[in-house]
Design an enzyme around this catalytic site. Structure first.
Site, short mmCIF file in Angstrom:
data_model
loop_
_atom_site.label_atom_id
_atom_site.label_comp_id
_atom_site.label_asym_id
_atom_site.label_seq_id
_atom_site.Cartn_x
_atom_site.Cartn_y
_atom_site.Cartn_z
N GLY A 126 3.21 5.25 2.92
CA GLY A 126 4.10 4.07 2.84
C GLY A 126 5.20 4.41 1.97
O GLY A 126 6.36 3.90 2.10
N LYS A 165 -3.98 8.17 20.50
CA LYS A 165 -4.15 8.76 18.98
C LYS A 165 -5.60 8.78 18.58
O LYS A 165 -6.25 9.79 17.86
CB LYS A 165 -3.23 8.03 18.24
N ALA A 180 0.93 7.70 0.16
CA ALA A 180 1.83 8.94 0.57
C ALA A 180 2.55 8.44 1.72
O ALA A 180 3.97 8.38 1.47
CB ALA A 180 0.57 9.81 1.10
N GLY A 237 0.99 -1.11 0.08
CA GLY A 237 0.03 -0.08 -0.01
C GLY A 237 0.82 1.12 0.02
O GLY A 237 0.71 2.18 0.82
N SER A 283 -7.11 13.44 7.10
CA SER A 283 -7.09 12.46 5.99
C SER A 283 -8.50 12.20 5.72
O SER A 283 -8.68 11.92 4.44
CB SER A 283 -6.46 11.25 6.65
#
Ligand code: KPL
Length: 300
Positions: free
Chosen positions: A12, A186, A10, A7, A257
């Site tokens: 990765g 997070k 961006a 994958g 995101s």
């Protein structure tokens, strides 16, 4: 060390490119973005950071061949793509490989653990940011710490080698014995920032600049915190709210995101962010109506 990034979008590609630059034998695997793979094959990976341009020659592929003898496999697909990605790579996956997920959200671990022994599974959280600018081009959008932890089992010298490589690559990384707690800490931040920025089509700063959204984000964070306490989080409500606001302030110009996904008409990670809080809340009999509302409003 041979590393395959599964994958390579961006984040990765950024991790893969930096690790390749530090001397690892890295393969970037992405079966769905053929233009990105071709661009890297022809021109290398271009990483742009402020005025600096780093070009890294790194093999990129749309096939799973490279996985067979990988020492480390990094899972960087979107959370909702995990099951499909794992099924694609499973026939070539070596049970000796370490498998690392630094994906956003929680709940995709079960999909990985169907194919990976839990003592070879590493989970991570990262504050690194990356944006795909176009085929073969990534913006290194933000630098921050990365924490890795083993799902099961003690720290070993093999992990020391992985951490040393990440450090050499310029990816500030630490080992954590409490990776689950860090994931949930997070998650609280993502629960408060991601869906609100996506619904109101605003950069992260809106969470602190709009007093009503600030109030809502705080309430969403407190609700998620009640569930997160079952996963080792010991923050007070004030601390949880302060963390959300600090991240929103520091990333004020960023497009979350989730908003990026919504703007591109793609599915979002809502089921692994607020949806994960709702599922876990139901299991623990902790009401999570705000997180449920946001999950329903985002929809997918
Ligand atoms: O992780 C993020 C995301 O966008 O998914 C935050 C922290 C909200 C930064 O944009």
């Amino acid at each position: 060390m041979k590393i395959v990034i599964v994958g390579a979008g961006a984040l990765g590609s950024l991790f893969g490119g930096l690790l390749a630059r530090a001397g690892a034998s890295v393969w970037l695997y992405n079966p769905s973005n053929v233009a990105h793979v071709h661009a890297i094959q022809h021109n290398g990976l271009r990483v742009e950071r402020d005025a600096e341009l780093i070009t890294v020659a790194v093999p990129a592929t749309t096939t799973t061949e490279a996985l067979a003898d990988a020492d480390l496999v990094g899972i960087f697909v979107k959370a909702y793509q995990t099951a499909q990605a794992m099924e694609q790579i499973a026939p070539k996956l070596n049970r000796r490989s370490w498998v690392l997920s630094v994906q956003n959200g929680v709940g995709m671990e079960a999909e990985i653990l169907k194919f990976v022994p839990s003592e070879r599974f590493l989970r991570g959280v990262t504050a690194q940011g990356a944006t795909l600018l176009g085929p073969g081009r990534v913006r290194w959008a933000g630098v921050g710490p990365t924490k890795l932890g083993r799902w099961e089992g003690p720290f070993t010298s093999e992990l020391e080698d992985i951490l040393a490589l990440f450090q050499r690559a310029g990816i500030e990384t630490e080992y954590s014995q409490e990776i689950e707690r860090l994931l949930w800490e997070k998650l609280i931040i993502n629960c408060a920032i991601n869906p609100l920025t996506a619904l109101f089509d605003q950069p992260n700063g809106v969470i602190v600049h709009d007093s009503e959204l600030r109030e809502i984000a705080g309430a969403v964070a407190c609700e998620a915190l009640r569930v997160a306490r079952a996963h080792g989080v010991t923050l007070t409500e004030e601390e949880a709210i302060a963390r959300v606001e600090t991240v929103a302030q520091k990333t004020a110009q960023n497009i979350s995101s989730m908003l990026q996904d919504v703007r591109r008409g793609r599915p979002t990670e809502i089921a692994y962010i607020n949806g994960a809080v709702v599922r876990e809340g139901r299991r623990l009999r902790i009401p999570t109506p705000l997180n449920l509302l946001l999950t329903r409003l985002i929809g997918r």
